[in-house]
Design a protein around this motif. Structure first.
Motif, PDB file in Angstrom:
ATOM      1  N   ILE A 144    -137.411  87.891   4.480  1.00  0.00           N
ATOM      2  CA  ILE A 144    -138.868  88.003   4.710  1.00  0.00           C
ATOM      3  C   ILE A 144    -139.766  87.946   3.441  1.00  0.00           C
ATOM      4  CG2 ILE A 144    -140.164  90.250   5.374  1.00  0.00           C
ATOM      5  CD1 ILE A 144    -137.754  90.894   7.094  1.00  0.00           C
ATOM      6  N   TYR A 145    -138.707  88.516   2.515  1.00  0.00           N
ATOM      7  CA  TYR A 145    -139.632  88.275   0.856  1.00  0.00           C
ATOM      8  C   TYR A 145    -139.923  87.029   0.898  1.00  0.00           C
ATOM      9  CZ  TYR A 145    -139.568  87.921  -4.277  1.00  0.00           C
ATOM     10  OH  TYR A 145    -140.127  87.893  -5.260  1.00  0.00           O
ATOM     11  N   GLY A 146    -139.270  86.054   0.927  1.00  0.00           N
ATOM     12  CA  GLY A 146    -139.632  84.765   0.610  1.00  0.00           C
ATOM     13  C   GLY A 146    -140.980  84.133   1.629  1.00  0.00           C
ATOM     14  N   ARG A 147    -140.914  84.587   2.919  1.00  0.00           N
ATOM     15  CA  ARG A 147    -142.080  84.470   3.717  1.00  0.00           C
ATOM     16  C   ARG A 147    -143.401  84.899   3.141  1.00  0.00           C
ATOM     17  NH1 ARG A 147    -138.129  84.740   7.662  1.00  0.00           N
ATOM     18  NH2 ARG A 147    -138.836  86.720   8.574  1.00  0.00           N
ATOM     19  N   SER A 148    -143.023  86.213   2.722  1.00  0.00           N
ATOM     20  CA  SER A 148    -144.034  86.906   2.252  1.00  0.00           C
ATOM     21  C   SER A 148    -144.933  86.456   0.854  1.00  0.00           C
ATOM     22  CB  SER A 148    -143.926  88.672   2.006  1.00  0.00           C
ATOM     23  OG  SER A 148    -143.138  88.777   0.850  1.00  0.00           O
ATOM     24  N   LYS A 149    -143.954  85.892   0.133  1.00  0.00           N
ATOM     25  CA  LYS A 149    -144.395  85.279  -1.193  1.00  0.00           C
ATOM     26  C   LYS A 149    -145.070  83.955  -0.940  1.00  0.00           C
ATOM     27  CE  LYS A 149    -144.008  86.297  -5.000  1.00  0.00           C
ATOM     28  NZ  LYS A 149    -144.856  87.513  -5.781  1.00  0.00           N
ATOM     29  N   LEU A 150    -144.493  83.242   0.168  1.00  0.00           N
ATOM     30  CA  LEU A 150    -145.059  81.832   0.524  1.00  0.00           C
ATOM     31  C   LEU A 150    -146.625  82.154   1.159  1.00  0.00           C
ATOM     32  CD1 LEU A 150    -145.144  78.889   0.977  1.00  0.00           C
ATOM     33  CD2 LEU A 150    -143.815  79.315   3.268  1.00  0.00           C
ATOM     34  N   ALA A 151    -146.671  83.385   1.931  1.00  0.00           N
ATOM     35  CA  ALA A 151    -147.955  83.861   2.201  1.00  0.00           C
ATOM     36  C   ALA A 151    -149.122  83.785   1.293  1.00  0.00           C
ATOM     37  CB  ALA A 151    -147.978  85.051   3.035  1.00  0.00           C
ATOM     38  N   GLY A 152    -148.580  84.341  -0.048  1.00  0.00           N
ATOM     39  CA  GLY A 152    -149.510  84.254  -1.173  1.00  0.00           C
ATOM     40  C   GLY A 152    -149.819  83.178  -1.622  1.00  0.00           C
ATOM     41  N   GLU A 153    -148.728  81.951  -1.706  1.00  0.00           N
ATOM     42  CA  GLU A 153    -148.979  80.876  -1.890  1.00  0.00           C
ATOM     43  C   GLU A 153    -149.891  80.051  -0.928  1.00  0.00           C
ATOM     44  OE1 GLU A 153    -145.631  78.171  -2.401  1.00  0.00           O
ATOM     45  OE2 GLU A 153    -144.623  79.506  -3.832  1.00  0.00           O
ATOM     46  N   LEU A 154    -149.822  80.194   0.153  1.00  0.00           N
ATOM     47  CA  LEU A 154    -150.642  79.663   1.324  1.00  0.00           C
ATOM     48  C   LEU A 154    -152.289  80.020   0.933  1.00  0.00           C
ATOM     49  CD1 LEU A 154    -148.483  79.796   4.465  1.00  0.00           C
ATOM     50  CD2 LEU A 154    -148.928  77.823   2.826  1.00  0.00           C
ATOM     51  N   ALA A 155    -152.340  81.387   0.548  1.00  0.00           N
ATOM     52  CA  ALA A 155    -153.632  81.790   0.355  1.00  0.00           C
ATOM     53  C   ALA A 155    -154.289  81.195  -0.770  1.00  0.00           C
ATOM     54  CB  ALA A 155    -153.598  83.280   0.007  1.00  0.00           C
ATOM     55  N   CYS A 156    -153.285  80.762  -1.920  1.00  0.00           N
ATOM     56  CA  CYS A 156    -153.753  80.204  -2.854  1.00  0.00           C
ATOM     57  C   CYS A 156    -154.181  78.891  -2.768  1.00  0.00           C
ATOM     58  CB  CYS A 156    -152.786  80.054  -3.990  1.00  0.00           C
ATOM     59  SG  CYS A 156    -152.210  81.565  -4.930  1.00  0.00           S
ATOM     60  N   GLN A 157    -153.247  78.341  -1.773  1.00  0.00           N
ATOM     61  CA  GLN A 157    -153.927  76.735  -1.315  1.00  0.00           C
ATOM     62  C   GLN A 157    -155.176  76.770  -0.602  1.00  0.00           C
ATOM     63  OE1 GLN A 157    -150.396  75.391   0.799  1.00  0.00           O
ATOM     64  NE2 GLN A 157    -149.446  75.255  -1.250  1.00  0.00           N
ATOM     65  N   GLU A 158    -155.560  77.738   0.083  1.00  0.00           N
ATOM     66  CA  GLU A 158    -156.816  77.778   0.757  1.00  0.00           C
ATOM     67  C   GLU A 158    -157.775  77.854  -0.268  1.00  0.00           C
ATOM     68  OE1 GLU A 158    -156.748  81.480   3.229  1.00  0.00           O
ATOM     69  OE2 GLU A 158    -155.077  80.547   4.350  1.00  0.00           O
ATOM     70  N   TRP A 159    -157.791  78.282  -1.527  1.00  0.00           N
ATOM     71  CA  TRP A 159    -159.022  78.304  -2.793  1.00  0.00           C
ATOM     72  C   TRP A 159    -158.914  77.401  -3.655  1.00  0.00           C
ATOM     73  CZ3 TRP A 159    -163.154  81.033  -1.706  1.00  0.00           C
ATOM     74  CH2 TRP A 159    -162.951  82.252  -0.904  1.00  0.00           C
ATOM     75  N   ARG A 160    -157.672  76.518  -3.438  1.00  0.00           N
ATOM     76  CA  ARG A 160    -157.391  75.549  -4.624  1.00  0.00           C
ATOM     77  C   ARG A 160    -158.707  74.729  -4.860  1.00  0.00           C
ATOM     78  NH1 ARG A 160    -151.285  73.800  -4.130  1.00  0.00           N
ATOM     79  NH2 ARG A 160    -150.488  75.196  -5.921  1.00  0.00           N
ATOM     80  N   GLY A 161    -159.467  74.395  -3.888  1.00  0.00           N
ATOM     81  CA  GLY A 161    -160.572  73.442  -4.285  1.00  0.00           C
ATOM     82  C   GLY A 161    -161.676  74.296  -5.259  1.00  0.00           C
ATOM     83  N   LYS A 162    -161.835  75.332  -4.904  1.00  0.00           N
ATOM     84  CA  LYS A 162    -162.812  76.298  -5.610  1.00  0.00           C
ATOM     85  C   LYS A 162    -162.466  77.251  -6.647  1.00  0.00           C
ATOM     86  CE  LYS A 162    -165.426  77.022  -1.318  1.00  0.00           C
ATOM     87  NZ  LYS A 162    -164.538  76.824  -0.193  1.00  0.00           N
TER      88      LYS A 162
END
Ligand SMILES: NC(=O)c1ccc[n+]([C@@H]2O[C@H](COP(=O)([O-])OP(=O)(O)OC[C@H]3O[C@@H](n4cnc5c(N)ncnc54)[C@H](OP(=O)(O)O)[C@@H]3O)[C@@H](O)[C@H]2O)c1
Length: 333
Positions: A144-162
């Protein structure tokens, strides 16, 4: 450099803040301004008496964060939980907070040169066969910890262009102030080296001083924008070798005992029950046990070496020695 650090009261964040302040002084640069987001009084924390500018609140404290974001050039986002009581708490503290914070940065930090997100090897998942996991593999978090850290990474990916974002995935971090690998030092002091089962288990590690150096390198390096890096010592350690290296650093004779794998969930059950009574996250929970049962938490640091020239300065032996000395000096061991 005007840096906002989240998670600055913690193990890695507190040492990062000190390095940010010392680094500017040593290099004769203008004094670094370091803003630290804190959600409680700092007396008794590592931040006490450190000349930082405090920003009171959590990652949803928009009213206090917005004026600071308008000033900063760098954000280093370490705030997060490695142990939580519930799945919802993991996802709130590691995923939703990061998503909200990124949105605030995108809207209110016009001078931002770098946003560094400290993720974890847990977001990538373990290696299935002992091969060193690389950044270009699809993430396979199993906890669960790993999936929650990945959720943080996915949020970063959403903003990567900006936003100029870099993600760092540390493996096990050890060193002064750490309280997790510290438990292992305590065992060795008692003359024991407990290991789970008899199967070979390997783990990548990095000393906190090297990780802090890596975070600072990434925060200044233009090549790092938009990238994800593991930051690790080049060679993973077998638990057996690691135990011996700790014992050597401590000059202790130890007995190595294999604890049957079936015992671990029982220990987690006891620990979780205690945690329910005290209403604090358990040191050993079912999620941590699931992680511990994996054989290979190993990753490759090659990408960071090739693209950024990042090479950890401390060997594991030197790092363990330095850590042991610190624990002794502070009376922890
Ligand atoms: N330690 C490791 O081996 C390791 C390995 C890989 C990745 N990481 C990652 O590195 C980061 C730092 O780890 P650490 O070992 O230094 O952790 P730590 O010692 O437990 O510190 C966590 C920090 O995050 C803050 N925090 C947690 N939730 C928050 C929230 N909702 N709002 C504001 N602040 C919050 C805590 O503040 P309080 O003082 O108020 O609680 C504390 O300052 C984490 O994101 C972790 O996932 C750690």
């Amino acid at each position: 450099m005007r840096t906002l650090v989240t998670g600055a009261t913690g193990f890695i964040g507190s040492l990062l803040v000190e390095r940010l302040l010392d680094g500017a002084q040593q290099e004769g640069k203008e004094p670094a301004r370091v803003f630290c987001l804190v959600r409680r009084a700092i007396s008794g924390t590592w931040l006490e008496n450190v000349p930082v500018e405090l920003v009171h609140g959590d990652l949803f404290a928009d009213a206090t964060l917005i004026p600071v974001l308008s000033e900063v050039s760098h954000v280093i986002h370490l705030a997060g939980v490695t142990k939580a009581r519930t799945e919802a708490e993991y996802f709130h503290s590691n995923g939703e907070t990061t998503r909200h914070f990124l949105r605030l940065c995108a809207r209110h930090a016009p001078n931002l040169q770098k946003f560094v997100y400290i993720s974890s090897i847990a977001a990538a998942g373990p290696s299935p066969d002992g091969r060193l996991v690389t950044e270009d593999e699809p993430p396979r978090p199993m906890s669960i910890y790993g999936r929650s850290k990945l959720a943080g990474e996915l949020a970063c990916q959403e903003w990567r262009g900006k936003l100029p974002i870099t993600i760092i995935r540390p493996p096990v971090v050890y060193g002064p102030r750490d309280k997790d690998v510290y438990q292992y030092f305590k065992q060795v002091k008692m003359g024991l080296r407990l290991r789970l089962g008899r199967h070979e288990r390997k783990v990548s590690m990095i000393h906190v001083h090297d990780l802090v150096a890596g975070i600072l390198l990434v925060s200044e390096h233009p090549r790092a924008v938009g990238e994800t890096y593991f930051m690790t010592n080049p060679h993973p350690y077998d638990w057996h070798e690691l135990g011996q290296a700790v014992a050597t650093a401590m000059q202790r004779k130890t007995l190595s005992i294999a604890v049957p794998e079936a015992v671990a969930p029982m220990l987690a059950a006891v620990s979780e029950l205690g945690a329910k009574i005290t209403n604090k996250p358990a040191l050993l929970n079912f999620d941590k046990v699931a992680e511990m049962r994996q054989y290979y938490w190993v990753c490759s640091g090659e990408k960071a070496r090739q693209q950024l020239g990042f090479v950890p300065a401390l060997s594991i032996q030197a790092g363990l020695q330095n850590t042991y000395q610190w624990y002794r000096e502070k009376g922890w061991l």
